[in-house]
Design a protein around this motif. Sequence first.
Motif, PDB file in Angstrom:
ATOM      1  N   UNK A   1       0.330  -8.486  -4.709  1.00  0.00           N
ATOM      2  CA  UNK A   1       1.428  -8.270  -5.647  1.00  0.00           C
ATOM      3  C   UNK A   1       2.108  -6.981  -5.853  1.00  0.00           C
ATOM      4  N   UNK A   2       3.397  -7.148  -5.940  1.00  0.00           N
ATOM      5  CA  UNK A   2       4.161  -5.895  -5.839  1.00  0.00           C
ATOM      6  C   UNK A   2       3.847  -4.848  -6.918  1.00  0.00           C
ATOM      7  N   UNK A   3       3.604  -3.555  -6.588  1.00  0.00           N
ATOM      8  CA  UNK A   3       3.217  -2.383  -7.405  1.00  0.00           C
ATOM      9  C   UNK A   3       4.544  -1.548  -7.772  1.00  0.00           C
ATOM     10  N   UNK A   4       5.680  -2.006  -6.972  1.00  0.00           N
ATOM     11  CA  UNK A   4       6.945  -1.290  -7.064  1.00  0.00           C
ATOM     12  C   UNK A   4       8.074  -2.189  -6.823  1.00  0.00           C
ATOM     13  N   UNK A   5       9.003  -2.481  -7.285  1.00  0.00           N
ATOM     14  CA  UNK A   5      10.244  -3.205  -6.940  1.00  0.00           C
ATOM     15  C   UNK A   5      11.131  -2.868  -5.616  1.00  0.00           C
ATOM     16  N   UNK A   6      10.694  -1.369  -5.238  1.00  0.00           N
ATOM     17  CA  UNK A   6      11.347  -0.806  -4.093  1.00  0.00           C
ATOM     18  C   UNK A   6      11.303  -1.632  -2.792  1.00  0.00           C
ATOM     19  N   UNK A   7       9.719  -1.822  -2.497  1.00  0.00           N
ATOM     20  CA  UNK A   7       9.447  -2.463  -1.321  1.00  0.00           C
ATOM     21  C   UNK A   7      10.486  -3.679  -0.895  1.00  0.00           C
TER      22      UNK A   7
ATOM     23  N   UNK B   1       0.697  -1.005   0.004  1.00  0.00           N
ATOM     24  CA  UNK B   1      -0.103   0.066   0.065  1.00  0.00           C
ATOM     25  C   UNK B   1       0.703   1.213  -0.092  1.00  0.00           C
ATOM     26  N   UNK B   2       1.997   1.273   0.686  1.00  0.00           N
ATOM     27  CA  UNK B   2       2.991   2.339   0.647  1.00  0.00           C
ATOM     28  C   UNK B   2       3.487   2.781  -0.616  1.00  0.00           C
ATOM     29  N   UNK B   3       3.428   1.721  -1.388  1.00  0.00           N
ATOM     30  CA  UNK B   3       3.811   2.244  -3.010  1.00  0.00           C
ATOM     31  C   UNK B   3       2.759   2.158  -3.940  1.00  0.00           C
ATOM     32  N   UNK B   4       1.635   1.951  -3.513  1.00  0.00           N
ATOM     33  CA  UNK B   4       0.620   1.827  -4.589  1.00  0.00           C
ATOM     34  C   UNK B   4      -0.116   3.041  -5.089  1.00  0.00           C
ATOM     35  N   UNK B   5       0.516   4.229  -4.570  1.00  0.00           N
ATOM     36  CA  UNK B   5      -0.177   5.356  -4.865  1.00  0.00           C
ATOM     37  C   UNK B   5       0.263   5.833  -6.606  1.00  0.00           C
ATOM     38  N   UNK B   6      -0.999   6.177  -7.103  1.00  0.00           N
ATOM     39  CA  UNK B   6      -1.015   6.364  -8.332  1.00  0.00           C
ATOM     40  C   UNK B   6      -1.254   5.019  -9.437  1.00  0.00           C
ATOM     41  N   UNK B   7      -1.140   3.926  -8.720  1.00  0.00           N
ATOM     42  CA  UNK B   7      -0.956   2.740  -9.665  1.00  0.00           C
ATOM     43  C   UNK B   7      -2.548   2.091  -9.823  1.00  0.00           C
ATOM     44  N   UNK B   8      -3.347   2.758  -9.439  1.00  0.00           N
ATOM     45  CA  UNK B   8      -4.696   2.098  -9.944  1.00  0.00           C
ATOM     46  C   UNK B   8      -5.152   1.060  -9.032  1.00  0.00           C
ATOM     47  N   UNK B   9      -4.502   0.931  -7.736  1.00  0.00           N
ATOM     48  CA  UNK B   9      -4.930  -0.168  -6.714  1.00  0.00           C
ATOM     49  C   UNK B   9      -4.262  -1.380  -6.715  1.00  0.00           C
ATOM     50  N   UNK B  10      -4.315  -2.125  -5.740  1.00  0.00           N
ATOM     51  CA  UNK B  10      -3.501  -3.414  -5.402  1.00  0.00           C
ATOM     52  C   UNK B  10      -3.958  -4.604  -6.198  1.00  0.00           C
ATOM     53  N   UNK B  11      -3.248  -5.586  -6.555  1.00  0.00           N
ATOM     54  CA  UNK B  11      -3.813  -6.946  -6.534  1.00  0.00           C
ATOM     55  C   UNK B  11      -3.585  -7.630  -5.583  1.00  0.00           C
ATOM     56  N   UNK B  12      -4.679  -8.041  -4.832  1.00  0.00           N
ATOM     57  CA  UNK B  12      -4.691  -8.647  -3.481  1.00  0.00           C
ATOM     58  C   UNK B  12      -4.860 -10.267  -3.717  1.00  0.00           C
ATOM     59  N   UNK B  13      -4.149 -11.035  -3.350  1.00  0.00           N
ATOM     60  CA  UNK B  13      -4.661 -12.641  -3.486  1.00  0.00           C
ATOM     61  C   UNK B  13      -5.443 -13.058  -2.715  1.00  0.00           C
ATOM     62  N   UNK B  14      -6.550 -13.853  -3.223  1.00  0.00           N
ATOM     63  CA  UNK B  14      -7.736 -14.331  -2.396  1.00  0.00           C
ATOM     64  C   UNK B  14      -7.193 -15.405  -1.361  1.00  0.00           C
ATOM     65  N   UNK B  15      -6.143 -16.160  -1.987  1.00  0.00           N
ATOM     66  CA  UNK B  15      -5.495 -17.436  -1.124  1.00  0.00           C
ATOM     67  C   UNK B  15      -4.307 -17.266  -1.154  1.00  0.00           C
ATOM     68  N   UNK B  16      -3.593 -16.366  -0.109  1.00  0.00           N
ATOM     69  CA  UNK B  16      -2.210 -16.211  -0.133  1.00  0.00           C
ATOM     70  C   UNK B  16      -1.614 -17.082   0.579  1.00  0.00           C
TER      71      UNK B  16
END
Length: 797
Positions: free
Chosen positions: A541-547, A518-533
């Motif tokens: 799923x990562x919106x950026x490689x930095x985390x 969430x800290x790196x999701x700004x401006x990326x249209x939201x996160x892809x969150x797994x239903x069964x992680x």
Amino acid sequence: MKFSLSWLKDHLDTTASAEEIAATLNAIGLEVEGVENPAEKLAGFRIAKVLTAERHPNADKLQVLSVDTGDGQPLQVVCGAPNARAGLMGVLGLPGAVVPAGGFELKKSAIRGVESNGMMCSSRELDLGDDHAGIIELPADAPVGMAFADYQGADPVFDVAITPNRPDCMGVYGIARDLAAAGLGTLKPIAVQSVNGSFDCPTEIRTDDPEGCPAFYGRVIRGVSNGASPEWMQARLKSAGQRPISALVDITNYVMLSFGRPAHAYDLAQLTGAIFARRAQDGEHVLALNGKEYALDAGMTVIADEAGVHDIAGIMGGEHSGCSETTTDVLLEVAYFDPVRIGDTGRKLNLTSDARQRFERGVDPAFLDKGLDLLTQLILEICGGEVSRVVRAGTPPSGAKVVPYHPSLALQLGGVAIADEAQKATLAALGFGMDARWNVIVPSWRPDVDGAADIVEEVVRIHGIDNVESVPLPRTDGVARPTATPSQKLERRLRRAAAARGLNEAVTWSFLPEAEAEAFAEGNGGLWVLANPISEDMKAMRPSLLPGLLAASRRNLDRGASGLRLFELGRRYLRGDKGHSDERLTLGAVLAGEKTPRGWASGKAQVFDAYDAKAEALALLAEAGAPVDNLQVMAEAGAQFHPGQSATLRLGPKTVLARFGMLHPAILKAFDIDVPVAAVELFLDAIPAKRGAPTFARAAYATPPLQAVTRDFAFLVDAALPAGDLVRTVRGADKANVVAARLFDDFRGQGVPDGQKSLAIEVTLQPGEKSYDEAELKAIAEKITAAAAKLGAVLRG
């Protein structure tokens, strides 16, 4: 899943050894994680007879025993068990034996001044039970001197990893079926008889949630005696890692582990009125058999009576309605639950169990009656009682799945030619039906088989993956053509370039904790969150490689690293328009901590700054083929970066190729990093493709015939004007002659008006066929001055 060899032979008529069985299981796709032989743990323990038992001279609670081990030489053993006496047949651990429960080696020693040559053992010390009140007492006819492992009949225990797509192998019978199909024996039929009840079931059974519980079968058995289960059943449950509890509980566990059919037994005296499956109500609570209380919601299926919830359906029973030693009347539940509902409920409650593992993978919907008969038969044999007629509420899913198939697919998809008759025999042994047109009827216990490719997998794995020959791929004559795609070539080139610049490559997970993502999701249209992680730490799923790189940096810094240069090349995952997945190739890099260590020449240690990040960004973009000379430095790197020490590199006002700078202190705090960190992120998908057809070789380099000329220009400009904008403008003022421009001085002080700065630029000119004359140089200078004037720059006089 664990089971013993004797348990397997209950269902499989075979003479194969444990080694042969393990090899065959691996060959047909059921991975054996280990084979444990309990006899090895009991090495050094023998059956011994106590000849005499006398009081210890120096201890009131100890006895000195004379023990016969069968070799004619009685041994003296000191023992503190209250049941030790002359004539007792027990188990003696000799010096050198390792006690299974404690893991310590027995040695000849003196106990309170009296020599002891071993230890008489209890059940707990040999990991055979919880009894520690006294030493083991064997029958009087037990053979003295015999190895206890041989007398006990300990047999190997297999530990098999069952993949989620094979619910049929979540019972020993299913594994036996596969082994029989592989030719390792004959599958025994399930020995069960239908038990007709002598009275109507006194409890109403129904399902009020046909979606979550399509079928609920049950019956009552009254007058049972719930003592200990038979030794043969306890031995099988122990081999599976289960603790025997009581006959009724052990029987339900035994049927589940043998046939993959979970069931539940309720103490009828603890139920009020009808028992039924229904949706839970928001805010309801249940105290489960594990002693924990769980809050339920309306998305969960439960088993309840008129007083309240008794069971988290398909996962775990309730504590207050379970069977105990005082139970005399029992209600058996055999139901079919929706696998998706069971999985959702288990994840919400963070609750797992053997029953959940089977229900969420898919139990056999056609096994309800037979499963109930098995339970009834075992309870009547072990606990006695009188049985009611069966109540069947609802209907389980039915209808055979038919898959069109052709035997040629084994070669086409599996790479191995198998005779038609051999394929028919394999499928029949696995329980598949077939008509004359090769329409395969899938058995009810195989929900994983959906198409012809699945049938090929069944045929080929039983035939043997090891029997599939290695065949080289066809190759054309001549020089092989390159196979790497432009994207793959770019990735290779960037990896080499980053490594050459002193960066160390990291490979991190594509999944992150939701908070970090969430800290790196700004401006990326939201996160892809797994239903069964896999776990909560791998949910988004990562919106950026930095985390991921920051987490790697934290681990290294915590272990004493003073400075880090890490990079990663991979995909970031964005939620695109209309919720579509969007994968984008990205290179991320972090520069954390010390850039150079302290030293006698440099003084204090120097840390990385935003300019180091910018240098990496420009160098790697140049390697990627981006037109770095045309890039603009602009702000708005994102909330993750320090607003005054970060920027973006853009091709025009909208196309962002990279962002760089110092990370925001709030981000560093969130990742528990206490040193400055500079970061770079290159958006490789945004780099424009080169125009024209790609060429295999570079253009030939032509050496200029004449020496280059340099000229210096000093301009007064507004102090807020980025120097890069002026350099780029000067470079483009006369493209036919200006080949390079670089800033070599930025001065602010005496002689420079307030609010302005002096920028000095070195311009390199390259003559063509003849040297420049003064007029030509003057014309070029005028073009440069005029271009700079458009930015408000004035040539210093």
